[in-house]
Motif scaffolding. Structure first.
Motif: not given
Length: 287
Positions: A247-251, A78-86, A210-224
């Protein structure tokens, strides 16, 4: 159970959701009293792995057990699943997905899958200049019968990375009707790392990822506006019982001269920023 019983369907669905939240890879078989396609679909969306229909015959029982064993057998890798979601469009999530897969391969992982699971606006085929007769939609339609030979024909290759492409033309209805669980579980058996990219954090399709991933990277920018979108996405994940710990926030495209500071972002989102990506990047830069 019949609708007139004291055990309401909402409780059943909530129980399935709780089980999925505790362990997204736990196989759960639901038994229905009759063949109702809409109810079966709702059960699968809620977190069931398989559905059997009464009366239970030997063929049906054996078939379900064989599929469960194929996906969840103890000897399977079983490998690691990383979901990149904007959090919103144009945050650069697709570019970051390409770069993450590239660096994972460069770091020594021998089996890496990059999966563009955006049914409407997938851009990874364009970014990587890849074309294929097949897409993740073909894998989805065959999710209960996937094997290595079929899978090998569905994926393209980019620098030693397997890529499951999005369709050339938008496919409507997947967000409301489909579940990625079986397809992602098969991918997890095959690869050391699976990186998925999709278009929005909302709807049954995104929640199944999201339910199946091991890590969820929520991608955002620093705009309001992007920060407000990230707030809504995090609240949506909470309401749908996506555990906050994964769930981890990536800026992305962070600039100290424009937009909000890291401290303001963390205070607004009530969470630490997992990673800051300063400036712009392309797939060629592979940052």
């Amino acid at each position: 159970p019949p609708r007139s019983t004291l055990f309401p369907y909402t409780t059943l669905f909530r129980s399935l959701s709780d089980l999925a939240m505790l362990n997204s890879k736990l196989p759960v078989v639901a038994v229905h009293g009759q063949s109702d396609p809409d109810f079966i679909l709702r059960t699968l969306r809620a977190g069931a792995t398989e559905v059997m229909i009464n009366p239970l015959g030997e063929d049906q029982f054996v078939s379900v057990l064989e599929r469960l064993n194929a996906v969840h057998g103890a000897n399977h890798h079983t490998g690691k699943l990383v979901a990149m979601i904007p959090a919103k469009g144009a945050c650069g999530a697709s570019t970051l997905s390409c770069n993450l897969a590239y660096y994972a391969r460069r770091a020594g992982l021998s089996r890496v899958l990059l999966a563009d699971l955006d049914p409407l606006t997938g851009t990874i085929p364009f970014l990587l200049k890849l074309k294929s007769l097949y897409s993740f939609v073909d894998a989805l339609t065959r999710s209960t019968s996937l094997d290595e030979d079929i899978w090998r024909g569905l994926v393209a290759n980019w620098g030693g990375i397997d890529v499951l492409l999005s369709p050339d033309k938008p496919v409507h209805g997947i967000d409301e009707q489909s579940d990625a669980s079986a397809m992602l579980q098969f991918a997890g058996m095959t690869y050391d790392l699976v990186v998925t990219d999709t278009n929005v954090p909302y709807g049954p399709w995104a929640l199944s990822i999201a339910r199946n991933c091991d890590e969820l990277l929520l991608v955002t920018t620093n705009e309001l506006s992007s920060l407000q979108a990230a707030q809504k996405a995090l609240a949506y994940f909470d309401r749908n019982r996506i555990e906050r710990s994964k769930v981890h926030v990536v800026v992305n495209r962070f600039s100290k001269d424009f937009g909000l500071s890291q401290e303001v972002i963390e205070a607004a989102l009530h969470t630490e920023v997992y990673h800051l990506k300063i400036g712009r990047a392309s797939c060629r830069e592979r940052v």
